[in-house]
Structures are given as structure tokens and as C-alpha cells.
Design an enzyme around this catalytic site. Structure first.
Site, PDB file in Angstrom:
ATOM      1  N   TYR A 148     -23.992  12.368  21.713  1.00  0.00           N
ATOM      2  CA  TYR A 148     -24.226  11.168  20.894  1.00  0.00           C
ATOM      3  C   TYR A 148     -22.922  10.759  20.228  1.00  0.00           C
ATOM      4  O   TYR A 148     -22.043  11.582  20.005  1.00  0.00           O
ATOM      5  CB  TYR A 148     -25.375  11.344  19.900  1.00  0.00           C
ATOM      6  CG  TYR A 148     -25.327  12.505  18.928  1.00  0.00           C
ATOM      7  CD1 TYR A 148     -24.433  12.509  17.849  1.00  0.00           C
ATOM      8  CD2 TYR A 148     -26.214  13.568  19.049  1.00  0.00           C
ATOM      9  CE1 TYR A 148     -24.420  13.558  16.941  1.00  0.00           C
ATOM     10  CE2 TYR A 148     -26.213  14.617  18.134  1.00  0.00           C
ATOM     11  CZ  TYR A 148     -25.310  14.603  17.080  1.00  0.00           C
ATOM     12  OH  TYR A 148     -25.303  15.644  16.180  1.00  0.00           O
ATOM     13  N   CYS A 149     -22.807   9.458  19.979  1.00  0.00           N
ATOM     14  CA  CYS A 149     -21.578   8.875  19.424  1.00  0.00           C
ATOM     15  C   CYS A 149     -20.320   9.348  20.168  1.00  0.00           C
ATOM     16  O   CYS A 149     -19.399   9.906  19.578  1.00  0.00           O
ATOM     17  CB  CYS A 149     -21.457   9.190  17.934  1.00  0.00           C
ATOM     18  SG  CYS A 149     -20.273   8.116  17.081  1.00  0.00           S
ATOM     19  N   PRO A 150     -20.283   9.150  21.510  1.00  0.00           N
ATOM     20  CA  PRO A 150     -19.126   9.626  22.277  1.00  0.00           C
ATOM     21  C   PRO A 150     -17.852   8.851  21.936  1.00  0.00           C
ATOM     22  O   PRO A 150     -17.907   7.665  21.612  1.00  0.00           O
ATOM     23  CB  PRO A 150     -19.546   9.370  23.735  1.00  0.00           C
ATOM     24  CG  PRO A 150     -20.522   8.238  23.656  1.00  0.00           C
ATOM     25  CD  PRO A 150     -21.237   8.395  22.343  1.00  0.00           C
ATOM     26  N   LYS A 161     -19.720  19.686  22.881  1.00  0.00           N
ATOM     27  CA  LYS A 161     -19.192  19.001  21.696  1.00  0.00           C
ATOM     28  C   LYS A 161     -19.820  19.543  20.415  1.00  0.00           C
ATOM     29  O   LYS A 161     -21.024  19.748  20.340  1.00  0.00           O
ATOM     30  CB  LYS A 161     -19.481  17.505  21.825  1.00  0.00           C
ATOM     31  CG  LYS A 161     -19.146  16.654  20.605  1.00  0.00           C
ATOM     32  CD  LYS A 161     -19.366  15.195  20.938  1.00  0.00           C
ATOM     33  CE  LYS A 161     -19.398  14.313  19.700  1.00  0.00           C
ATOM     34  NZ  LYS A 161     -19.543  12.900  20.059  1.00  0.00           N
TER      35      LYS A 161
END
Length: 279
Positions: A148-150, A161
Site C-alpha cells: 500500500y502507498c507504493p 516492505k
């Protein structure tokens, strides 16, 4: 000496620690705080400042997330899981904040030369690498697809991550912000965001490309290091590392002048949030 290292070396580092005391404050408080510190550090009224913060179950959406076609259904789902939902004023997409996630903001004055955007990101990456160097695991900065939120400064170990970095620039101040998943399940947090996107999009074509979340590409540092880390452990590592960069490191709080500024910035982020979320 690298430019990023140079940025971390400050005559004074003031530390405002809200990692324990701020847990039950609305997360909008943190965005108002960082804007306040950008203005005051940027104007030279305050030294470089590090702020640490933790909030109880909150999903922070990016502006792009508010354009999802079935946003209300996604938000209702998050609320049913006991999460508050807010929209931040800096870039990026949805992230999870909870009591196992430590956020660090480094606020620098933007000198005459200006701080190149990558230099700010590199400074944060560098301090995180140093904080955990004893685990002998390579911490990479590159986009992790399926997280999420790359972004290009996702921090990962072995392709999983554990952190994301963003930046906010305001009035000659630069806030470099990171969220660090310290403990708990990275996969469960990712799953929550994945369900939010499924419900908010329902497979519709959108102009903006939202991430297809793959929970197995995300993990907490406790999972990655196979060690029971707490927010307090990581706070100690952070302070010890920052202390090496500072002529003087001291605990502080907002000055009277900053407290006045905060009222205005907090009002601004709250008002904007209400407008965007339509309540």
C-alpha cells in the site's frame, strides 16, 4: 561526506516525542504539528526538529483515494473494523497507523541552495539503516509493487516492505516523514487496505491507477528480524543514532509562538479534511 549525511548533521536537534502521549489524539493533530514545525524551522525561529508520533487505529488516505467511485463503502468498512479515517495534506495513498507503527518526522530548514527531494529521502533512509545495522540485513529503498502507498522510497528487506517515506514542503521548511511498522502483522495491515480498495472501486476503471494489494509483500520489523521489537526499543535506537549527528540533542516542545501557529494550521487541516470527506 554524502549530501544526505550532511543534512543530518545539525548543530542542534530538538526532539518532540509524542510516541506515547499522542496515541489518542486525532491524527490530524500530527499533520497540523508538522506544518507548524515546517513554518517555524523554515523561518529560522526554531532549530532542526525531530518529531516522533504514534496514533491509535487510523487510516490516513491520500487525496487520490478520495476520488474512488465507491469511497463511502470503503470508509464504512474501515469504520466497521474500528478505524478512524482522515485525509492527509501531503502526497501518497492510504496507509495504516496503529500502536505498532512509529512515525518519525525530520524537519529541516531549507537553506539557500534548497534541499533536493531525493536528498531528504536519502537522509531518512540513511538514519533507518544505521538504527538497525546490528541486525545485518540489507535495507533497500525501491518501489515494492503490491504494497500500500507504493513509492520509489519504500524501505524493504528481502522484498518485504516495512516503511514508506513522504515529504511535505512549506515556507522554507522540509518535513521528511516515515512510518515504520515495528510489530504486529504487515500482511494483516495490507489486507485491510486491500479490502478498502476492493470495496471502494468494485473493479471499475478509474483514471488513476490504485495499487493491487498483495499482503505477502509487507511485513513488520519484528517479523523481518524475528525479534520482539517495541516502539520504545525503536525510539531508543532513533535517539542514540540522532545523537551522533547533533552538536546538541535535547527534548523540547512547541514554543509559545509555535503553539499560536499550531492553532491556525490545525484548524486548516481539520477544515480541509471535513470538506474532502464531506462531513
Amino acid at each position: 561526506m554524502s549530501l544526505a549525511q550532511d543534512l543530518l548533521l545539525q548543530e542542534e536537534w530538538r526532539v518532540i516525542d509524542q510516541s506515547a502521549g499522542g496515541i489518542h489524539l486525532n491524527a490530524l493533530h500530527s499533520f497540523g504539528m508538522d506544518d507548524t514545525l515546517c513554518a517555524s524551522v523554515g523561518s529560522g525561529a526554531a532549530p532542526a526538529t525531530a518529531r516522533t508520533w504514534v496514533h491509535h487505529n487510523t487510516i490516513v488516505l491520500g487525496i487520490q483515494d478520495t476520488k474512488l467511485p465507491f469511497l463511502k463503502e470503503g470508509i464504512d468498512y474501515l469504520k466497521s473494523k474500528s478505524y478512524k479515517v482522515i485525509v492527509r495534506n501531503s502526497g501518497g495513498l492510504a496507509v495504516v497507523l496503529d500502536e505498532g507503527v512509529l512515525n518519525i518526522s525530520l524537519i529541516f530548514p531549507e537553506s539557500e541552495k534548497g534541499i533536493d527531494i531525493n536528498r531528504g529521502y536519502d537522509a531518512m533512509w540513511m538514519i533507518i539503516k544505521e538504527m538497525f545495522s546490528d541486525f545485518n540485513k540489507k535495507i533497500e529503498a525501491r518501489e515494492i509493487i503490491g504494497s500500500y502507498c507504493p513509492g520509489s522510497y519504500d524501505l524493504s528487506i528481502g522484498g518485504q516492505k516495512f516503511a514508506g517515506i513522504s515529504q511535505r514542503r512549506l515556507r522554507n521548511g522540509v518535513a521528511v516523514q516515515i512510518y515504520l511498522c515495528i510489530n504486529g502483522s504487515g500482511g494483516e495491515r495490507a489486507d485491510l487496505i486491500g479490502n478498502f480498495y476492493s470495496l471502494s472501486r468494485k473493479g471499475e476503471q478509474t483514471k488513476f491507477e490504485y495499487p493491487e494489494i498483495q499482503p505477502d509483500v509487507m511485513a513488520s520489523l519484528s517479523e523481518l528480524f524475528n525479534a520482539e521489537l517495541t516502539v520504545q526499543d525503536v525510539m531508543l535506537r532513533f535517539l542514540q543514532t540522532l545523537n551522533k549527528k547533533a552538536g546538541r540533542l535535547y527534548a523540547g516542545q512547541l514554543t509559545e509562538e509555535e503553539a499560536g501557529l499550531f492553532e491556525a494550521y490545525y484548524h486548516r487541516v481539520t477544515e480541509r479534511n471535513e470538506k474532502v470527506l464531506g462531513r
